[in-house]
Design a protein around this motif. Structure first.
Motif, short mmCIF file in Angstrom:
data_model
loop_
_atom_site.label_atom_id
_atom_site.label_comp_id
_atom_site.label_asym_id
_atom_site.label_seq_id
_atom_site.Cartn_x
_atom_site.Cartn_y
_atom_site.Cartn_z
N SER A 10 0.83 -1.19 0.00
CA SER A 10 0.00 0.00 0.00
C SER A 10 0.87 1.25 0.00
CB SER A 10 -0.92 0.01 1.22
OG SER A 10 -0.15 0.12 2.39
N ALA A 11 0.26 2.34 -0.40
CA ALA A 11 0.97 3.61 -0.39
C ALA A 11 1.17 4.04 1.06
CB ALA A 11 0.14 4.65 -1.15
N PRO A 12 2.24 4.78 1.33
CA PRO A 12 2.43 5.26 2.69
C PRO A 12 1.21 6.04 3.16
CG PRO A 12 4.39 5.68 1.39
CD PRO A 12 3.33 5.18 0.44
N LYS A 13 0.87 5.87 4.40
CA LYS A 13 -0.32 6.52 4.95
C LYS A 13 0.08 7.63 5.90
CE LYS A 13 -1.08 2.43 6.05
NZ LYS A 13 -0.91 1.12 6.26
N SER A 14 -0.90 8.39 6.31
CA SER A 14 -0.62 9.49 7.23
C SER A 14 -0.12 8.95 8.55
CB SER A 14 -1.87 10.33 7.44
OG SER A 14 -2.78 9.65 8.28
N PRO A 15 0.68 9.72 9.27
CA PRO A 15 1.17 9.25 10.57
C PRO A 15 0.04 8.91 11.54
CG PRO A 15 2.42 11.16 9.86
CD PRO A 15 1.29 10.99 8.88
N PHE A 16 -1.05 9.67 11.50
CA PHE A 16 -2.17 9.41 12.41
C PHE A 16 -2.83 8.07 12.09
CE2 PHE A 16 -6.71 9.59 13.43
CZ PHE A 16 -6.62 9.72 14.80
N VAL A 17 -3.11 7.82 10.81
CA VAL A 17 -3.74 6.55 10.42
C VAL A 17 -2.82 5.39 10.77
CG1 VAL A 17 -4.51 5.17 8.44
CG2 VAL A 17 -5.19 7.57 8.63
#
Length: 130
Positions: A10-17
């Motif tokens: 998967s694509a990198p996600k937000s730090p919060f997610v």
């Protein structure tokens, strides 16, 4: 469920997610089995019916475990090596890949095996006493 747990990158996600994902996996695979087993031990030891206090204990202990592991684990990986799974917090991995990488580690296998055996034996004991 298959779509959610697909093993595709998967694509990198937000730090919060990513943080929420890591905390959820820590709770699901490490904290809940530990504290549910402890609650079952209390039930068997005291021969009491399931009370909201025991459910509250498991919930509060799980939340405290997740918060402590999430804050201490990255700073002191050697100290928290049995409780902190760094792959749960890797933003480059999808949910299924996080679980897959964790399951492939010898320590995770021992945790899962230990939890399974302990919960099975405690379940039998709880059913036999009640």
């Amino acid at each position: 469920m298959q779509a959610v747990l697909s093993a595709s990158p998967s694509a990198p996600k937000s730090p919060f997610v990513n943080l929420v994902e890591g905390m959820a996996l820590t709770a699901l695979f490490q904290a809940i089995p530990t504290y549910a087993a402890a609650a079952l031990i209390l039930k068997v030891a005291h021969s009491t019916a399931l009370r909201p206090g025991i459910v509250g204990f498991v919930g509060i202990a799980t939340v405290l475990h997740v918060l402590l592991v999430t804050s201490v684990g990255p700073r002191y990986p050697h100290f928290a090596r049995q409780a902190y799974a760094a792959e749960f917090y890797d933003a480059t991995l999808g949910l299924a890949d996080k679980v897959l990488r964790w399951r492939m580690q010898p320590l995770a296998s021992l945790q899962l095996l230990g939890s399974t055996v302990m919960l099975s034996l405690l379940s039998i004991a709880a059913l036999a006493t009640g």
